[in-house]
Design an enzyme around this catalytic site. Structure first.
Site, PDB file in Angstrom:
ATOM      1  N   LYS A 158       0.334 -13.249 -10.426  1.00 28.63           N
ATOM      2  CA  LYS A 158       0.536 -11.860 -10.847  1.00 28.63           C
ATOM      3  C   LYS A 158      -0.127 -11.601 -12.194  1.00 28.63           C
ATOM      4  O   LYS A 158      -0.676 -10.520 -12.443  1.00 28.63           O
ATOM      5  CB  LYS A 158       2.031 -11.554 -10.903  1.00 28.63           C
ATOM      6  CG  LYS A 158       2.677 -11.577  -9.513  1.00 28.63           C
ATOM      7  CD  LYS A 158       4.201 -11.641  -9.626  1.00 28.63           C
ATOM      8  CE  LYS A 158       4.851 -11.697  -8.250  1.00 28.63           C
ATOM      9  NZ  LYS A 158       6.284 -12.074  -8.340  1.00 28.63           N
TER      10      LYS A 158
ATOM     11  N   GLY B  41       7.185  -5.926  -7.384  1.00 28.91           N
ATOM     12  CA  GLY B  41       7.826  -5.142  -6.330  1.00 28.91           C
ATOM     13  C   GLY B  41       7.688  -3.650  -6.519  1.00 28.91           C
ATOM     14  O   GLY B  41       6.581  -3.110  -6.553  1.00 28.91           O
TER      15      GLY B  41
ATOM     16  N   GLU C 237      -0.274  -2.094  -5.042  1.00 26.08           N
ATOM     17  CA  GLU C 237       0.897  -1.870  -5.913  1.00 26.08           C
ATOM     18  C   GLU C 237       2.011  -2.861  -5.637  1.00 26.08           C
ATOM     19  O   GLU C 237       2.726  -3.269  -6.554  1.00 26.08           O
ATOM     20  CB  GLU C 237       1.403  -0.426  -5.744  1.00 26.08           C
ATOM     21  CG  GLU C 237       2.504  -0.011  -6.687  1.00 26.08           C
ATOM     22  CD  GLU C 237       2.088   0.016  -8.156  1.00 26.08           C
ATOM     23  OE1 GLU C 237       2.424  -0.945  -8.861  1.00 26.08           O
ATOM     24  OE2 GLU C 237       1.446   0.990  -8.601  1.00 26.08           O
TER      25      GLU C 237
END
Lengths: 445, 445
Positions: free
Chosen positions: A209, A138, A133
């Site tokens: 990401k 973040g 996660e």
């Protein structure tokens, strides 16, 4: 509470995020034990310098080691949190943990982007589990949202601001009208940008990401070289100002993951993008991150929060730990666990393939730096016409030393046509400075 | 795939949401079976009219019944989805399901608000489980975010737009300048507002959802009578216009859940609120919902999406079903399940208590309808002064028939002082029309 199960956790890397996790787990130990019916034990941590004095948490020297693999191999641990950064040692650590059928928790997006396929394969083979996660945005629980909350959906479009440093720099250029270099230097001095800043500024961190989000949404690990990546180095305060003039646009560094649900063609791109100021994502400034997720059932949902920072990421890592603890301490320990496996695996869904440049379409913004000589506009306009691109807005702005910046926006066209125009202009040697262009976010949501 | 476990699901209520769930589960059955390693069987449904012809899904007549409790009691079912609306029958259904130690999935916010404490107690006693992602903000996975993704946090502030109908009406008043009644009638004609609209318009639906979010965030079921609830009936297009003039404010119906982490004083309020136009939530228009969650570890995260609609809610219900299936089909069925229990339970956390009117502080906007006679302003100003409220902005706007609307905004004060001012003005009989006031959202995030 002696009947409570105990879950033993080790850390590899104890920088700001690791210390944040350690601190909050220690502070909330009693509370977590009541809520989970299990006790979390912080057993040991591998660090670079066990003698370091200025940690936010006091840790008994006997719990510290410099040997990352010793922690990874420690048979007494149930969970290992890899929070060290880099790729090679984290990969070794991750494989060790997974091959023992344990839980690996990591916030390392570069590791996952580069070796995710191998790690998830190791997890599958050895019945290990990977939680991550903290790797994207973040503290925003975007991994959980995509893989659990929106599990009923297919995702034609996911896009967003995934890098806080770039967003901070773009926001400040917009507000202060200074140059990219000035703002970058100041951001580095303030600790908002790394030195060297390339990983953030050139779009790679955003791309890492995006690859992870693509895996979650589409079940494939896309190779980084198949992601179109452009950073924010070339964005000027002129562009930001002109974008506003042209139609109340702001410039944001977006990752855009698009899948045509009919053809299953997939494209993943990272580039500075013009976005209508009235859109929510245009309002996400400074170090904040945001992701807009369009699902075929739910419609569009949007997630906003601090993209980095030790506490935000610690919040994400702790949620992974809690999920793992719940999985590890079921009613009957013999079940070993019942942790959701994130692996949708290549073969299970409809096969996706990468979209080609003809299949990626959109609107574009061009900036040409031209000298004041006759015929330049004709050459540029001819190149667009030759490639079937029709123009929407044109604006010329005088600049010092007999030059002008010529701005053009296009109607919908393809990446292929845009590349062809650029190649044609290069062949005709019409321009002394390479043109700069931006995509326009123009999504039906 | 004959070794796959089978999970049997029954429905009580098969309106638009239920049909959406049924349709998507049927469409994606193969895909879900591959991903979950379990087969989801749609066994039966209790409906009002089994002969109804215009369902979005074709269901064999043998699967339909009018007997809700027969479905609730069916021993062959693993999961029962209560999607019927109302409170009394759903409550009976829910208790039947939970007393058998089964999974109840519901999107019924009124039921949870009213009887949540009893239902969760029944679940605890009989080892049943309640899933309710669909009950708040439709497809936005806010329940999962609060209870899992942000599990490391305490929540000093949660606020947001929880009702799409109210947001739609306020957005249209703002854009079109028409009256509340005109827009409401049109919204009802278009199907965006129920008839009667009271549950939405008067803030009760928002309050139900706020009570559920309070349970998730603070572990207590607050009685609806302890929630300060005001709807949007009294908001005029004048207010909206003046709010803009006064400082680029928009008016949104917010639920606001605040907890002082030091004193553990908790307040839950629902009221039209002035919000700075530059804030992301001010940009959330039409039928969209949004929740801003401030956690002590993660900072502020924000969640935006369609708050209702059959497909958005179906997406949430399916995510609950998938979570339940994962829990029910662990490696070893003897473990029964390993589903996270949502019950933080009253006694486990630090005790919270409700904040009194002295402890709820903020800034306020007042609108007085005054007649043009001397001395009115003096009386109003004196009342504020007597109660120690200092004023920030004052504006008077002429209105037809010798009346004016007098607008005042205050510096920070308490609900107690505001109530005292209103009582004092009532005593002095200075005003012919009751004053209208709004709170200003002025949160440090």
């Amino acid at each position: 509470m002696s009947e409570h199960k105990v879950v033993r956790i080790g850390f590899v890397g104890l920088g700001t995020v690791g210390q944040g996790v350690w601190k909050h787990l220690e502070q909330d130990q009693g509370d977590l034990e009541r809520r989970l019916g299990a006790r979390i034990e912080l057993v040991r941590a591998a660090v670079r310098d066990p003698g370091k004095k200025d940690r936010r948490v006091k840790i008994d020297a006997s719990k510290l080691t410099t040997d990352a693999l010793a922690v990874a191999r420690d048979p007494s641990l149930d969970i290992v949190c890899e929070l060290m950064g880099g790729i090679e040692t984290p990969k070794q650590v991750a494989l060790e943990v997974l091959r023992q059928g344990k839980v690996l928790i990591t916030a390392n997006k570069a590791l996952l982007c580069e070796h995710g396929k191998e790690l998830f394969e190791a997890a599958r083979q050895h019945n290990g589990r990977i939680f991550f996660e903290g790797s994207v945005c973040g503290g925003i629980p975007i991994i959980k949202a995509l893989s659990e909350g929106l599990v009923a959906n297919r995702f034609p479009l996911i896009y967003g601001i995934l890098n806080g440093t770039c967003n901070y720099i773009l926001t400040r250029i917009e507000r202060e009208g200074k140059t990219f270099d000035e703002i970058l230097r100041d951001a580095q001095a303030k600790g908002y940008a790394d030195s060297p800043p390339d990983l953030d500024i050139d779009g790679w961190d955003t791309a890492h990401k995006a690859v992870i989000l693509t895996f979650l949404a589409h079940g494939v690990w896309v190779n980084l070289k198949d992601v179109e990546v452009e950073g924010i180095r070339k964005v000027t305060s002129d562009d930001i100002m002109l974008a506003k003039e042209l139609g109340d646009f702001k410039i944001k560094l977006f990752a855009i993951i698009q899948r045509d649900l009919k053809t299953n063609k997939l494209s993943i791109r990272v580039h500075p993008t013009l976005v209508d100021e009235r859109k929510v994502l245009a309002r996400v400034d400074d170090v904040f991150n945001a992701v807009s997720v369009t699902g075929d059932v739910v419609g569009t949902t949007t997630y906003i929060g601090r993209g980095a920072g030790s506490d935000a990421t610690a919040s994400a890592v702790i949620s992974d730990i809690v999920d793992a603890v719940i999985g590890l301490t079921g009613k009957d320990r013999n079940s070993k666990w019942n942790i959701k496996d994130y692996l949708p695996s290549n073969g299970t869904g409809p096969e996706v393939s990468l979209a080609g440049p003809d299949e990626i379409i959109g609107k574009y913004y061009f900036r040409f730096m031209v000298t004041d000589e006759t015929g330049i506009l004709a050459k540029i306009a001819t190149a667009f016409a030759n490639n079937g691109i029709s123009l929407s807005q044109i604006r010329q702005q005088p600049r010092p030393q007999n030059t002008s910046s010529l701005i053009m926006t296009t109607h919908t066209t393809s990446e292929r046509s845009v590349k062809n125009v650029l190649a044609e202009l290069e062949r005709t040697a019409a321009l002394k400075v390479k043109p700069f262009y931006l995509r326009v976010a123009d999504f039906d949501e």
